[in-house]
Design a protein around this motif. Structure first.
Motif, PDB file in Angstrom:
ATOM      1  N   GLY A 148       0.822  -1.209   0.000  1.00  0.00           N
ATOM      2  CA  GLY A 148       0.000   0.000   0.000  1.00  0.00           C
ATOM      3  C   GLY A 148       0.850   1.249   0.000  1.00  0.00           C
ATOM      4  O   GLY A 148       0.585   2.206  -0.736  1.00  0.00           O
ATOM      5  N   LYS A 149       1.908   1.254   0.802  1.00  0.00           N
ATOM      6  CA  LYS A 149       2.800   2.421   0.863  1.00  0.00           C
ATOM      7  C   LYS A 149       3.597   2.562  -0.433  1.00  0.00           C
ATOM      8  O   LYS A 149       3.815   3.684  -0.914  1.00  0.00           O
ATOM      9  N   PHE A 150       4.064   1.449  -0.985  1.00  0.00           N
ATOM     10  CA  PHE A 150       4.824   1.513  -2.239  1.00  0.00           C
ATOM     11  C   PHE A 150       3.970   2.078  -3.361  1.00  0.00           C
ATOM     12  O   PHE A 150       4.419   2.942  -4.124  1.00  0.00           O
ATOM     13  N   VAL A 151       2.746   1.572  -3.491  1.00  0.00           N
ATOM     14  CA  VAL A 151       1.870   2.084  -4.549  1.00  0.00           C
ATOM     15  C   VAL A 151       1.497   3.531  -4.272  1.00  0.00           C
ATOM     16  O   VAL A 151       1.356   4.331  -5.211  1.00  0.00           O
ATOM     17  N   ALA A 152       1.372   3.903  -2.990  1.00  0.00           N
ATOM     18  CA  ALA A 152       1.114   5.310  -2.662  1.00  0.00           C
ATOM     19  C   ALA A 152       2.266   6.197  -3.126  1.00  0.00           C
ATOM     20  O   ALA A 152       2.053   7.359  -3.490  1.00  0.00           O
ATOM     21  N   CYS A 153       3.487   5.643  -3.137  1.00  0.00           N
ATOM     22  CA  CYS A 153       4.627   6.419  -3.634  1.00  0.00           C
ATOM     23  C   CYS A 153       4.472   6.748  -5.115  1.00  0.00           C
ATOM     24  O   CYS A 153       5.066   7.715  -5.605  1.00  0.00           O
ATOM     25  N   MET A 154       3.668   5.954  -5.817  1.00  0.00           N
ATOM     26  CA  MET A 154       3.416   6.258  -7.218  1.00  0.00           C
ATOM     27  C   MET A 154       2.468   7.448  -7.378  1.00  0.00           C
ATOM     28  O   MET A 154       2.164   7.858  -8.496  1.00  0.00           O
ATOM     29  N   MET A 155       2.034   8.016  -6.245  1.00  0.00           N
ATOM     30  CA  MET A 155       1.294   9.272  -6.280  1.00  0.00           C
ATOM     31  C   MET A 155       2.220  10.457  -6.556  1.00  0.00           C
ATOM     32  O   MET A 155       1.794  11.605  -6.546  1.00  0.00           O
ATOM     33  N   VAL A 249      -9.922  -4.164 -14.948  1.00  0.00           N
ATOM     34  CA  VAL A 249      -9.874  -3.298 -16.129  1.00  0.00           C
ATOM     35  C   VAL A 249     -10.982  -2.249 -16.057  1.00  0.00           C
ATOM     36  O   VAL A 249     -10.765  -1.058 -16.321  1.00  0.00           O
ATOM     37  N   ALA A 250     -12.193  -2.680 -15.682  1.00  0.00           N
ATOM     38  CA  ALA A 250     -13.304  -1.734 -15.559  1.00  0.00           C
ATOM     39  C   ALA A 250     -13.001  -0.687 -14.497  1.00  0.00           C
ATOM     40  O   ALA A 250     -13.208   0.520 -14.703  1.00  0.00           O
ATOM     41  N   GLY A 251     -12.497  -1.133 -13.344  1.00  0.00           N
ATOM     42  CA  GLY A 251     -12.178  -0.193 -12.279  1.00  0.00           C
ATOM     43  C   GLY A 251     -11.109   0.803 -12.678  1.00  0.00           C
ATOM     44  O   GLY A 251     -11.202   1.996 -12.371  1.00  0.00           O
ATOM     45  N   GLN A 252     -10.074   0.337 -13.393  1.00  0.00           N
ATOM     46  CA  GLN A 252      -9.014   1.235 -13.838  1.00  0.00           C
ATOM     47  C   GLN A 252      -9.505   2.209 -14.897  1.00  0.00           C
ATOM     48  O   GLN A 252      -9.074   3.359 -14.931  1.00  0.00           O
ATOM     49  N   PHE A 253     -10.410   1.759 -15.763  1.00  0.00           N
ATOM     50  CA  PHE A 253     -10.975   2.682 -16.748  1.00  0.00           C
ATOM     51  C   PHE A 253     -11.655   3.845 -16.043  1.00  0.00           C
ATOM     52  O   PHE A 253     -11.456   5.015 -16.411  1.00  0.00           O
ATOM     53  N   PRO A 312      -9.220  -8.825   6.039  1.00  0.00           N
ATOM     54  CA  PRO A 312      -8.984  -9.412   4.713  1.00  0.00           C
ATOM     55  C   PRO A 312      -8.745  -8.350   3.643  1.00  0.00           C
ATOM     56  O   PRO A 312      -9.394  -7.300   3.636  1.00  0.00           O
ATOM     57  N   LYS A 313      -7.821  -8.645   2.741  1.00  0.00           N
ATOM     58  CA  LYS A 313      -7.514  -7.687   1.673  1.00  0.00           C
ATOM     59  C   LYS A 313      -8.739  -7.358   0.838  1.00  0.00           C
ATOM     60  O   LYS A 313      -8.901  -6.215   0.390  1.00  0.00           O
ATOM     61  N   SER A 314      -9.595  -8.331   0.614  1.00  0.00           N
ATOM     62  CA  SER A 314     -10.776  -8.077  -0.219  1.00  0.00           C
ATOM     63  C   SER A 314     -11.676  -7.028   0.406  1.00  0.00           C
ATOM     64  O   SER A 314     -12.280  -6.206  -0.302  1.00  0.00           O
ATOM     65  N   TYR A 315     -11.787  -7.029   1.750  1.00  0.00           N
ATOM     66  CA  TYR A 315     -12.597  -6.013   2.412  1.00  0.00           C
ATOM     67  C   TYR A 315     -12.006  -4.626   2.188  1.00  0.00           C
ATOM     68  O   TYR A 315     -12.732  -3.653   1.969  1.00  0.00           O
ATOM     69  N   CYS A 316     -10.679  -4.549   2.255  1.00  0.00           N
ATOM     70  CA  CYS A 316     -10.013  -3.251   2.068  1.00  0.00           C
ATOM     71  C   CYS A 316     -10.163  -2.762   0.626  1.00  0.00           C
ATOM     72  O   CYS A 316     -10.542  -1.612   0.394  1.00  0.00           O
ATOM     73  N   ARG A 317      -9.861  -3.642  -0.346  1.00  0.00           N
ATOM     74  CA  ARG A 317      -9.931  -3.225  -1.749  1.00  0.00           C
ATOM     75  C   ARG A 317     -11.331  -2.720  -2.097  1.00  0.00           C
ATOM     76  O   ARG A 317     -11.509  -1.660  -2.688  1.00  0.00           O
ATOM     77  N   LYS A 318     -12.354  -3.494  -1.712  1.00  0.00           N
ATOM     78  CA  LYS A 318     -13.714  -3.147  -2.116  1.00  0.00           C
ATOM     79  C   LYS A 318     -14.311  -2.051  -1.232  1.00  0.00           C
ATOM     80  O   LYS A 318     -15.087  -1.221  -1.713  1.00  0.00           O
ATOM     81  N   GLY A 319     -13.914  -2.036   0.029  1.00  0.00           N
ATOM     82  CA  GLY A 319     -14.398  -0.974   0.911  1.00  0.00           C
ATOM     83  C   GLY A 319     -13.887   0.392   0.499  1.00  0.00           C
ATOM     84  O   GLY A 319     -14.654   1.374   0.435  1.00  0.00           O
ATOM     85  N   PHE A 320     -12.597   0.481   0.172  1.00  0.00           N
ATOM     86  CA  PHE A 320     -12.024   1.763  -0.237  1.00  0.00           C
ATOM     87  C   PHE A 320     -12.489   2.198  -1.629  1.00  0.00           C
ATOM     88  O   PHE A 320     -12.355   3.368  -1.992  1.00  0.00           O
ATOM     89  N   THR A 321     -13.056   1.253  -2.415  1.00  0.00           N
ATOM     90  CA  THR A 321     -13.626   1.624  -3.711  1.00  0.00           C
ATOM     91  C   THR A 321     -14.806   2.581  -3.545  1.00  0.00           C
ATOM     92  O   THR A 321     -15.112   3.373  -4.440  1.00  0.00           O
ATOM     93  N   VAL A 361      -5.121   1.992  -3.041  1.00  0.00           N
ATOM     94  CA  VAL A 361      -5.348   0.732  -2.327  1.00  0.00           C
ATOM     95  C   VAL A 361      -6.516  -0.040  -2.938  1.00  0.00           C
ATOM     96  O   VAL A 361      -7.011  -0.998  -2.346  1.00  0.00           O
ATOM     97  N   THR A 362      -6.947   0.358  -4.124  1.00  0.00           N
ATOM     98  CA  THR A 362      -8.000  -0.395  -4.822  1.00  0.00           C
ATOM     99  C   THR A 362      -7.432  -0.889  -6.151  1.00  0.00           C
ATOM    100  O   THR A 362      -6.684  -1.858  -6.187  1.00  0.00           O
ATOM    101  N   VAL A 363      -7.732  -0.204  -7.243  1.00  0.00           N
ATOM    102  CA  VAL A 363      -7.331  -0.706  -8.562  1.00  0.00           C
ATOM    103  C   VAL A 363      -5.835  -0.612  -8.815  1.00  0.00           C
ATOM    104  O   VAL A 363      -5.273  -1.428  -9.565  1.00  0.00           O
ATOM    105  N   LEU A 364      -5.146   0.356  -8.222  1.00  0.00           N
ATOM    106  CA  LEU A 364      -3.728   0.539  -8.534  1.00  0.00           C
ATOM    107  C   LEU A 364      -2.845  -0.538  -7.913  1.00  0.00           C
ATOM    108  O   LEU A 364      -1.734  -0.782  -8.390  1.00  0.00           O
ATOM    109  N   VAL A 365      -3.312  -1.185  -6.855  1.00  0.00           N
ATOM    110  CA  VAL A 365      -2.512  -2.225  -6.209  1.00  0.00           C
ATOM    111  C   VAL A 365      -3.036  -3.626  -6.522  1.00  0.00           C
ATOM    112  O   VAL A 365      -2.368  -4.620  -6.223  1.00  0.00           O
TER     113      VAL A 365
END
Length: 449
Positions: A148-155, A249-253, A312-321, A361-365
């Motif tokens: 999460g922190k590494f991908v945040a660095c891509m901000m 792919v849909a989420g990233q679009f 669970p990671k799935s809760y985080c990915r979908k919750g933060f969406t 912490v959703t589509v980018l990771v």
């Protein structure tokens, strides 16, 4: 190298800087364009150098050109990264971008809009190759608890827009629009030098790494990430048969559509509708990107904390969406209700991009969840589809805002909001965080289990 600083911290810093450079090239042109072309709709303009009498349609096409290049290269980008390595891709594409930022683009302007289109198309290819390379570095260097922190660095991409927009406007007002192209060169040059010193494709190839850190990274990866450089063809058939990947792919679009909207359309809206001058337009257009940067690190930290506590990671990915897509899209739809209030418009833009910071912490990771060995390939493919928004939007703006009314621009923003909401729902319903079977790199003579 300072022994107290982990080697992966230097790599994370270079991810930030790399995305910073990438978005310098994406964001400065929109500001330069306002100073280069003949004014429209009784705009108040200054004398920043020769002005070109381009049609409104050609203006929008010149903006789209970068996204055409980015989109076309995205699918084969994974192959480039696999066979040449992320380090080589980042260094050599940056060298070419630095070259284009010199005399080539300003010279192309005198050829006509077609010349500018060609140069921006080539730059689009360069920036399109870089993100898959950086995703590959995240796979190789980040431990599961730190992704999460590494991908945040891509901000750093957002910070690139925050700095570049007002800096370009200042350079234009002081020196003329040509210098808005030249001022990119020093930053790219320093980045290339730092890449030589601070980055390697894999921890095993890193000259400064301590043995205990290397063992810690490799132990955290287990068998999910290959420790050797294998030049294998990505499993394209299995990727294209994966339902979770289509949801990604849909989420990233949706995420890219919203991001490109603020990057390429908002500066025009601020100047041509709300009446801000060049410097004010650039400064205010940078504010939403600043809020996205700050909240990107905030969401990244919260995500890693929750996963560390066993959520669970799935809760985080979908919750933060709910933040990255649903609330972001709802904020865009509110433009229909605010009328001509410039304060409300700016506040909405800032709030919208703060919500969108959760995309880290959703589509980018999520490529790291599905197949870390092929994260660059996955990112390239999803950017192929995500990049469509970059050249659809300027055409849409050209068709819908001919009379330049607030109502027409509100429709543009509402379409963006609807795209964000719908694609977010698709990702929530069909996305996954499960490691896919095709992540495994097959050995010669073996089939993946």
């Amino acid at each position: 190298m300072c022994s107290k600083i982990p080697s992966r911290a230097w790599v994370a810093m270079m991810l930030f800087w790399g995305t910073f450079v990438n978005y310098m090239f994406r964001s400065h042109y929109q500001i330069s364009l306002l100073a280069m072309v003949e004014p429209r709709n009784n705009e108040t303009v200054g004398d920043f150098g020769p002005r070109f009498d381009w049609s409104y349609e050609w203006e929008q096409h010149s903006i789209s050109a970068l996204f055409y290049g980015l989109t076309i290269i995205s699918i084969p980008a994974g192959l480039f990264v696999t066979f040449f390595g992320p380090y080589n891709v980042l260094v050599y594409t940056s060298m070419l971008m630095a070259s284009f930022s010199g005399a080539i683009v300003p010279m192309a302007l005198y050829v006509g809009p077609g010349g500018v289109f060609a140069m921006r198309f080539l730059i689009g290819i360069m920036v399109g190759l870089q993100y898959p390379a950086m995703q590959n570095l995240v796979s190789n260097w980040a431990t599961p608890q730190e992704k999460g922190k590494f991908v945040a660095c891509m901000m750093g991409n957002t910070f690139g827009s925050v700095i570049t927009m007002p800096a370009a406007s200042l350079v234009i007002e002081e020196l003329g629009w040509k210098w808005s192209f030249y001022f990119l060169f020093p930053t790219v040059l320093v980045f290339i030098i730092a890449m030589f010193l601070l980055v390697a494709d894999h921890p095993r190839n890193y000259r400064w790494i301590r043995q205990e850190e290397l063992e810690y990274i490799e132990a955290s990866h287990g068998t999910t990430v290959s420790t050797e450089k294998k030049k294998k063809n990505p499993p394209y058939l299995k990727i294209f048969l994966s339902c979770p990947f289509y949801a990604l792919v849909a989420g990233q679009f949706g995420n890219q559509y919203i991001l490109f909207l603020t990057l390429t359309i908002v500066p025009q809206y601020l100047k041509r509708v709300l009446g801000f001058n060049l410097k004010a337009s650039a400064g205010i257009a940078a504010l939403p990107h600043l809020s996205r940067l700050i909240f990107g690190f905030f969401f990244g930290g919260i995500n890693d904390f929750l996963i560390g506590k066993g959520v669970p990671k799935s809760y985080c990915r979908k919750g933060f969406t709910l933040f990255s897509h649903i609330l972001t899209g709802a904020s865009l739809c509110l433009f229909l209700a605010i009328g001509s209030s410039s304060v409300a418009a700016i506040c909405l833009l800032v709030l919208m991009m703060a919500f969108n910071g959760a995309a880290v912490v959703t589509v980018l990771v999520n490529t790291q969840d599905l197949a870390p060995n092929w994260s660059g390939t996955l990112y390239g493919i999803m950017n192929f589809f995500g990049g469509w928004g970059g050249f659809v939007q300027p055409i849409l703006v050209e068709k819908l805002t001919r009379e330049n009314t607030i109502g027409q621009w509100a429709i543009v923003f509402t379409i963006g909001g609807a795209v964000g909401i719908v694609t977010g729902i698709i990702f929530i319903l069909f996305g996954s965080t499960e490691l896919q079977s095709w992540n495994q790199i097959e050995e010669e003579g073996q089939s993946a289990k």
